[in-house]
Design an enzyme around this catalytic site. Sequence first.
Site, PDB file in Angstrom:
ATOM      1  N   ARG A  44       2.294  10.521  -2.633  1.00 38.37           N
ATOM      2  CA  ARG A  44       1.522  10.802  -1.424  1.00 38.37           C
ATOM      3  C   ARG A  44       2.403  11.465  -0.365  1.00 38.37           C
ATOM      4  O   ARG A  44       1.985  12.423   0.313  1.00 38.37           O
ATOM      5  CB  ARG A  44       0.915   9.508  -0.897  1.00 38.37           C
ATOM      6  CG  ARG A  44      -0.015   8.844  -1.900  1.00 38.37           C
ATOM      7  CD  ARG A  44      -0.313   7.383  -1.550  1.00 38.37           C
ATOM      8  NE  ARG A  44      -1.088   7.269  -0.328  1.00 38.37           N
ATOM      9  CZ  ARG A  44      -1.409   6.104   0.231  1.00 38.37           C
ATOM     10  NH1 ARG A  44      -0.977   4.964  -0.303  1.00 38.37           N
ATOM     11  NH2 ARG A  44      -2.132   6.081   1.336  1.00 38.37           N
ATOM     12  N   ILE A  66       1.459  -0.316  -8.096  1.00 34.98           N
ATOM     13  CA  ILE A  66       0.848   0.872  -7.503  1.00 34.98           C
ATOM     14  C   ILE A  66       0.006   0.422  -6.308  1.00 34.98           C
ATOM     15  O   ILE A  66      -0.343  -0.748  -6.180  1.00 34.98           O
ATOM     16  CB  ILE A  66      -0.017   1.660  -8.524  1.00 34.98           C
ATOM     17  CG1 ILE A  66      -1.077   0.758  -9.167  1.00 34.98           C
ATOM     18  CG2 ILE A  66       0.859   2.312  -9.577  1.00 34.98           C
ATOM     19  CD1 ILE A  66      -1.947   1.489 -10.186  1.00 34.98           C
ATOM     20  N   ASP A  67      -0.306   1.369  -5.438  1.00 33.05           N
ATOM     21  CA  ASP A  67      -1.016   1.051  -4.208  1.00 33.05           C
ATOM     22  C   ASP A  67      -2.425   0.533  -4.478  1.00 33.05           C
ATOM     23  O   ASP A  67      -3.012   0.793  -5.534  1.00 33.05           O
ATOM     24  CB  ASP A  67      -1.110   2.292  -3.317  1.00 33.05           C
ATOM     25  CG  ASP A  67       0.251   2.810  -2.886  1.00 33.05           C
ATOM     26  OD1 ASP A  67       1.178   1.991  -2.771  1.00 33.05           O
ATOM     27  OD2 ASP A  67       0.376   4.034  -2.684  1.00 33.05           O
ATOM     28  N   LYS A  68      -2.963  -0.155  -3.490  1.00 26.12           N
ATOM     29  CA  LYS A  68      -4.314  -0.719  -3.591  1.00 26.12           C
ATOM     30  C   LYS A  68      -5.337   0.335  -4.021  1.00 26.12           C
ATOM     31  O   LYS A  68      -6.132   0.105  -4.931  1.00 26.12           O
ATOM     32  CB  LYS A  68      -4.720  -1.306  -2.236  1.00 26.12           C
ATOM     33  CG  LYS A  68      -6.184  -1.724  -2.140  1.00 26.12           C
ATOM     34  CD  LYS A  68      -6.552  -2.153  -0.737  1.00 26.12           C
ATOM     35  CE  LYS A  68      -8.046  -2.434  -0.628  1.00 26.12           C
ATOM     36  NZ  LYS A  68      -8.444  -2.829   0.756  1.00 26.12           N
TER      37      LYS A  68
END
Length: 359
Positions: free
Chosen positions: A270, A167-169
Site C-alpha cells: 500500500r 495481513i491487514d484486516k
Amino acid sequence: MTDDEIHKLTDTVPCPDNELADEEGNELYEHYRFVADKGQKLLRVDKFLTARIENISRNRIQQAAEANCILVNGTAVKSNYRVKPDDIVSVVMDRPRYELEIVPEDIPLSIVYEDDDVLVVNKPAGLVVHPGHGNYSGTLVNALAYHFRNHPDFDVSDPRLGLVHRIDKDTSGLLVIAKTPDAKTGLGAQFFNKTTQRKYVAVVWGNVTDGQGRIEGNIGRSLKDRLQMCVFPEGDNGKPAVTHYSVIERLGYVSVVECRLETGRTHQIRVHMKHIGHPLFNDARYGGDEILKGTTFTKYKQFVHNCFAVCPRQALHAKTLGFVHPRTGKELFFDSEIPDDMSNLIHKWRTYMSNRDIC
C-alpha cells in the site's frame, strides 16, 4: 510508581519502528516492562517475571523465552538468564496484548490445507487477525481457538505456535499457521531468509507506465500521522523494504498489478504503490478512496462511486503462498482465487473501458 512497577502499552499504539521488529519485519508489541531496582539480587528471569506478572505460570514464561520473546536490555535471553540491578526486562510479542482471555468462536475458516504441522487458510477481507483495541472478538485468532479447541497441544496464547505472518484486516488471502514449535521455527526461518513465495494482486489508480519494476524505500511510521506508514530517505528512518511489481492488465484509469514482496513491512504494498503515484483502489488510509484519475463528468464520478461500493476496501489480495514443509522438506505451493469483490471490480472496469472504446 516504583521502578519495578509494570508499564503497559495500549493495544492501539505499536512499538516505534526503530525500536522493535521481529525477523519478518513485523512490529513487536511490548506487553510488559520492568526495570530491576538497584538492590536487585541475581535472580533467574523466569522467577523475576513470574513474581511480577499476575496470573502467569513459570512454564508460560519459559515458553516465551524459548520463543525469543523475553528481552533484557533489548536482547533476547533464555529463562536461566540472571537479572541484575538496573536491567530492563521486557516481554514482547508479534501481536497486540490480549487484555482478555481468547474465547473460541465458531467463525468459518476457509481451510486450504492442514496436516499435523501446519494450517493454511484463505482469510476473507474484513476479518481482523489478532484481537486488539475495538476488536476483542470475531478475529482469526478466536476462530483458531475454536478450530483447535479439542487439540490438547495447541494454545492460541503460546508464542511458540500460531500465525507466522499476517495481513491487514481489509486485505484478503493466504496465511500459514504453525501447529508446533518446530513448525513455527522452521517457517519463521524461511520468512527471515526470504525463501517463501508470496504474490499479491492489487488494483491501483492510474496507468502504470512500466510493465514491471522494483520499488525500494525505507518504510516507517509517519511522523505526522501515527496510523500511517510512509517511505523515508534511505538511512533516515524506517526499515529497508523492496517490492517487485508487474502489470497484469491496464484498464484505463486503473491497473491490475501483481506484487512480490522481498521484505514484509507493515502496509508495504500500500505504501510503496502510493510512493510511485499509484495508490491502491479504495484504500481509505492512503488516499485511494478518492477519484484520483479520470474525467470530471458526473456519469464517470457515479461509476467510480459504484466501484467503491462493489469493493468497499483496499483492492489487495494475497494470492499465492509457497514454502518448504518444516518437517517433511516437501515444497508446498498454494494459489487462491481472487475474491468476488475484486473480481467484480475488475469486471466493471473492463466493461467501462470496452463501452468507452466503442463510443
